[in-house]
Structures are given as structure tokens and as C-alpha cells.
Design a protein around this motif. Structure first.
Motif, short mmCIF file in Angstrom:
data_model
loop_
_atom_site.label_atom_id
_atom_site.label_comp_id
_atom_site.label_asym_id
_atom_site.label_seq_id
_atom_site.Cartn_x
_atom_site.Cartn_y
_atom_site.Cartn_z
N LEU A 69 0.91 -1.33 -0.06
CA LEU A 69 0.11 0.03 -0.05
C LEU A 69 0.86 1.33 0.05
O LEU A 69 0.65 2.19 -0.74
CB LEU A 69 -0.91 -0.07 1.22
CG LEU A 69 -2.19 0.94 1.18
CD1 LEU A 69 -3.00 0.41 0.21
CD2 LEU A 69 -3.00 0.61 2.71
N LEU A 153 -11.54 -1.84 11.49
CA LEU A 153 -11.17 -2.12 10.30
C LEU A 153 -12.08 -1.62 9.32
O LEU A 153 -11.90 -0.81 8.26
CB LEU A 153 -10.68 -3.43 9.89
CG LEU A 153 -9.32 -4.11 10.37
CD1 LEU A 153 -9.07 -5.34 9.98
CD2 LEU A 153 -8.50 -3.17 9.49
N ALA A 156 -12.23 2.21 9.23
CA ALA A 156 -11.22 2.64 8.30
C ALA A 156 -11.18 2.61 6.76
O ALA A 156 -10.66 3.27 6.08
CB ALA A 156 -9.74 2.03 8.81
N ALA A 160 -11.01 5.75 4.51
CA ALA A 160 -10.33 5.73 3.36
C ALA A 160 -10.94 6.12 2.13
O ALA A 160 -10.47 6.84 1.26
CB ALA A 160 -9.39 4.44 3.25
N LEU A 163 -11.86 9.71 2.09
CA LEU A 163 -10.80 10.59 2.07
C LEU A 163 -10.16 10.66 0.65
O LEU A 163 -9.74 11.60 0.28
CB LEU A 163 -9.89 10.29 3.00
CG LEU A 163 -10.05 10.90 4.42
CD1 LEU A 163 -9.10 10.19 5.50
CD2 LEU A 163 -9.99 12.36 4.58
N ALA A 164 -10.17 9.49 -0.12
CA ALA A 164 -9.34 9.64 -1.10
C ALA A 164 -10.12 9.82 -2.37
O ALA A 164 -9.90 9.72 -3.59
CB ALA A 164 -8.87 8.00 -1.42
N ILE B 32 5.24 10.44 4.14
CA ILE B 32 5.19 9.29 3.83
C ILE B 32 6.62 8.41 4.69
O ILE B 32 5.97 7.43 5.19
CB ILE B 32 5.19 8.83 2.29
CG1 ILE B 32 3.87 9.20 1.59
CG2 ILE B 32 5.50 7.33 2.09
CD1 ILE B 32 4.16 9.00 0.13
N ALA B 74 -5.14 -0.47 9.71
CA ALA B 74 -6.26 0.58 9.53
C ALA B 74 -5.79 1.89 9.44
O ALA B 74 -6.01 2.77 8.78
CB ALA B 74 -7.12 0.52 10.88
N ALA B 76 -2.60 2.71 8.29
CA ALA B 76 -2.22 2.92 7.03
C ALA B 76 -3.38 3.23 5.94
O ALA B 76 -2.75 4.07 5.07
CB ALA B 76 -1.39 1.37 6.51
N ALA B 77 -4.37 2.65 5.89
CA ALA B 77 -5.45 2.74 5.11
C ALA B 77 -5.75 4.27 5.16
O ALA B 77 -5.94 5.16 4.19
CB ALA B 77 -6.49 2.03 5.14
N VAL B 78 -6.03 4.88 6.44
CA VAL B 78 -6.70 6.19 6.58
C VAL B 78 -5.50 7.02 6.33
O VAL B 78 -5.66 8.16 5.72
CB VAL B 78 -7.33 6.37 7.92
CG1 VAL B 78 -7.56 7.64 8.19
CG2 VAL B 78 -8.47 5.66 8.10
N LEU B 80 -2.59 7.02 4.55
CA LEU B 80 -2.22 7.07 3.17
C LEU B 80 -3.15 7.94 2.46
O LEU B 80 -2.90 8.65 1.53
CB LEU B 80 -1.88 5.68 2.70
CG LEU B 80 -0.58 5.08 3.10
CD1 LEU B 80 -0.32 3.78 2.55
CD2 LEU B 80 0.56 6.20 2.89
N ALA B 81 -4.54 7.60 2.90
CA ALA B 81 -5.70 8.43 2.26
C ALA B 81 -5.65 9.89 2.41
O ALA B 81 -5.72 10.79 1.64
CB ALA B 81 -6.83 7.89 2.58
N ILE B 82 -5.19 10.22 3.80
CA ILE B 82 -4.90 11.66 4.23
C ILE B 82 -3.92 12.30 3.31
O ILE B 82 -3.87 13.33 2.84
CB ILE B 82 -4.80 11.67 5.42
CG1 ILE B 82 -6.15 11.45 6.35
CG2 ILE B 82 -4.42 13.00 5.91
CD1 ILE B 82 -5.98 11.42 7.87
N LEU B 84 -2.90 11.38 0.22
CA LEU B 84 -3.13 11.53 -0.91
C LEU B 84 -4.14 12.89 -1.34
O LEU B 84 -3.80 13.71 -2.21
CB LEU B 84 -4.18 10.23 -1.39
CG LEU B 84 -3.22 9.12 -2.07
CD1 LEU B 84 -4.28 8.12 -2.45
CD2 LEU B 84 -2.50 9.55 -3.37
N ALA B 85 -5.07 12.99 -0.01
CA ALA B 85 -5.74 14.13 -0.01
C ALA B 85 -4.98 15.36 -0.06
O ALA B 85 -5.32 16.49 -0.75
CB ALA B 85 -6.99 14.12 0.77
N PHE B 87 -1.92 15.83 -0.87
CA PHE B 87 -1.07 16.21 -2.14
C PHE B 87 -2.00 16.78 -3.17
O PHE B 87 -1.62 17.47 -3.95
CB PHE B 87 -0.52 14.95 -2.83
CG PHE B 87 0.46 15.03 -3.86
CD1 PHE B 87 1.50 15.49 -3.51
CD2 PHE B 87 0.17 14.68 -5.10
CE1 PHE B 87 2.44 15.75 -4.53
CE2 PHE B 87 0.75 14.71 -6.16
CZ PHE B 87 2.14 15.39 -5.95
N ARG B 88 -3.34 16.40 -3.31
CA ARG B 88 -4.25 16.84 -4.24
C ARG B 88 -4.57 18.35 -3.92
O ARG B 88 -4.67 19.09 -4.83
CB ARG B 88 -5.43 15.96 -4.33
CG ARG B 88 -6.28 15.75 -5.49
CD ARG B 88 -7.29 14.80 -5.41
NE ARG B 88 -6.53 13.21 -5.67
CZ ARG B 88 -7.15 12.22 -4.97
NH1 ARG B 88 -8.08 12.41 -4.25
NH2 ARG B 88 -6.63 10.98 -5.33
#
Lengths: 170, 103
Positions: A69, A153, A156, A160, A163-164, B32, B74, B76-78, B80-82, B84-85, B87-88
Motif C-alpha cells: 500500500l 477495520l 477505516a 479511506a 478521504l481518497a 510518507i 487501519a 495505513a489505510a486512513v 495514506l488516504a489523508i 493523498l488528499a 497532495f491533491r
């Protein structure tokens, strides 16, 4: 020297070396690769502690899933090498060394000063670390935390996705 | 020569790794890499938990490592999404360039 001691020395040196390499790389991809090597060393350390199942999970979940990831996101962002900070670079480094030095002294001092008196692994260690025993404990004594963590989870994943999304305004 | 490993060796090793991770969090700019340093610190704590669990013959510590791994996934998912947002919207991932919420 026994085989366990030799394995511990090799993996411990490897873990520290890859950790130092990781925080000194200016580019994110080599840092991620060093972190994956670090996770493999940690997995070896778990094996010296007879925790075979966690050693497997460490490689599958951390080096496999989470780091993939991270590498994906680095690829999406297409970053260049990190330039040194423009705001007080020397002060930042000094503060980092000071805070980390105090933390290291406290932690290692604590470990050395208050001896635990535990000098070797008990015979039950290999049973405790087996998938059979861990599964039994997880689905009996820790059933409620297990369910709670599955909810975490789910939250989360939803977070995600939200947010993305392409635009934050909609 | 050393025949058996006292528990303290694992504790000292994990405290060293934890401090390396903390140093990375304090000095690096790339969000990161800061995130990966936090993973490093989480894993240092995991090593302590597994060491205590094995030496005491109690599986509770290894169960906690499961939960730490789940929370890390969990995170990692949130996280990395933050990133990405971030960076955008800000066109940067350097943590000291992001000061819209700083006083």
C-alpha cells in the motif's frame, strides 16, 4: 555460542542497520525497501523467540500488505528526493538528537536497571507461539476485542474511501 | 561465551529501534517517510510484547501484537488516504509546508 544467540546477533544488527538506513534515505522508495528488509529481520527475531505464527504474520501482513500500500501511494505521488528543510534545519536536527537521546537513555536505562531476572526461554514458549494456542485464546478470551477490531477495520475502509475520493467539496 | 539470551537484550534492542523511529519522525519532512517511521516505532513495541510473552509463557502479549497489527493496517489505510488528499489540495507532502491549520 548457541544457534539462537548467533541468529539473534545477526537479526539484531540487521534490524538496527536497516532502520538507520531507512531514516537516512532522501528518496521514499529506498526507504520503503529498507523498511521491508527491517520487517524481515524482525520476523527472524520473532523466530528466535519461538513465536512462529507471528513471524509469518509479520511478513504476510506488514511486508506484504501494508508496505505494498505504501509503495503504491509513493508511486501515485511521483515524488522527488527530499530537499533539506527551509525552516531552521539545524535547530530541527539538534532538537531531534536531544529528544531522542534522552528517550534512549531512559528506555535502555530502565531495561538495564530494573533487571527482569528472566534469562532463558521457558519450554512452553513454542506452544504459546503456535497458531493452535493463539487461535484458541483469540476466539475464547479475546473474542470481544476481536469483534471490536473488525469494526475498526470497517470504519477505516469507509474512511479511506471517503478521504481518497476525487473532490473533497462534493 | 553467552549461552542463553536474557530478556533485557530484546528490551534494549527494541528501545534502540523505537528511538531510531522517533528520530525519523522528528527530523524527516516527507509525510510518507514520517508514516513509515511510525510503523518502525509500532514494530519496536511489538518486539517488546512478543519478548515478554515468550519469556513469561503467556500468550496475551502475542494477542496484543495481533491487535497492534490490525490498528496499524487501519492506520495505513486512513493515513495514506489523508496523504493523498493532502497532495491533491496542497500539491505537497512535506509536513512543514502544510501550515493552514497552524496558529
Amino acid at each position: 555460542m548457541s544457534l539462537t544467540v548467533i541468529a539473534f546477533v545477526i537479526f539484531a544488527v540487521g534490524a538496527i542497520a536497516t532502520a538507520i538506513l531507512m531514516i537516512t534515505r532522501s528518496n521514499a522508495i529506498p526507504a520503503a525497501l529498507c523498511l521491508i528488509a527491517h520487517f524481515f529481520c524482525l520476523s527472524g527475531l520473532y523466530l528466535t523467540l519461538q513465536a512462529a505464527f507471528l513471524a509469518t504474520l509479520q511478513i504476510l501482513v506488514y511486508a506484504g500488505a501494508i508496505m505494498v500500500l505504501v509503495v503504491f501511494v509513493i508511486m501515485l505521488l511521483n515524488l522527488h528526493s527530499e530537499a533539506p528543510s527551509t525552516q531552521y534545519p539545524r535547530f530541527r536536527m539538534l532538537a531531534g538528537i536531544l529528544i531522542t537521546g534522552i528517550l534512549a537513555l531512559e528506555l535502555t536505562g530502565l531495561a538495564i536497571h530494573h533487571g527482569t531476572g528472566l534469562n532463558e526461554l521457558p519450554a512452553v514458549a513454542s506452544i504459546v507461539g503456535s497458531a493452535h494456542e493463539l487461535g484458541r485464546v483469540l476466539y475464547t478470551d479475546y473474542l470481544f476485542p476481536f469483534e471490536a477490531v473488525s469494526l475498526l477495520l470497517l470504519a477505516a475502509i469507509v474512511g479511506a474511501v471517503v478521504l481518497a475520493k476525487r473532490t473533497l467539496e462534493d | 561465551m553467552l549461552q542463553t539470551l536474557p530478556l533485557e537484550y530484546y528490551l534494549i534492542l527494541s528501545s534502540i529501534i523505537f528511538c531510531i523511529g522517533a528520530f525519523g519522525v522528528l527530523t524527516r519532512r516527507n509525510a510518507i517517510v514520517v508514516f513509515m517511521c511510525i510503523e518502525l516505532m509500532l514494530n519496536a513495541v511489538n518486539l517488546t510484547l512478543v519478548a515478554f510473552s515468550s519469556y513469561l509463557g503467556d500468550s496475551a502479549g502475542q494477542i496484543f501484537v495481533f491487535f497492534v497489527m490490525t490498528v496499524a493496517a487501519a492506520e495505513a489505510a486512513v493515513g495514506l488516504a489523508i496523504i493523498l488528499a493532502l497532495f491533491r489540495t496542497h500539491k505537497t507532502v512535506y509536513v512543514d509546508d502544510v501550515h493552514s491549520m497552524r496558529w
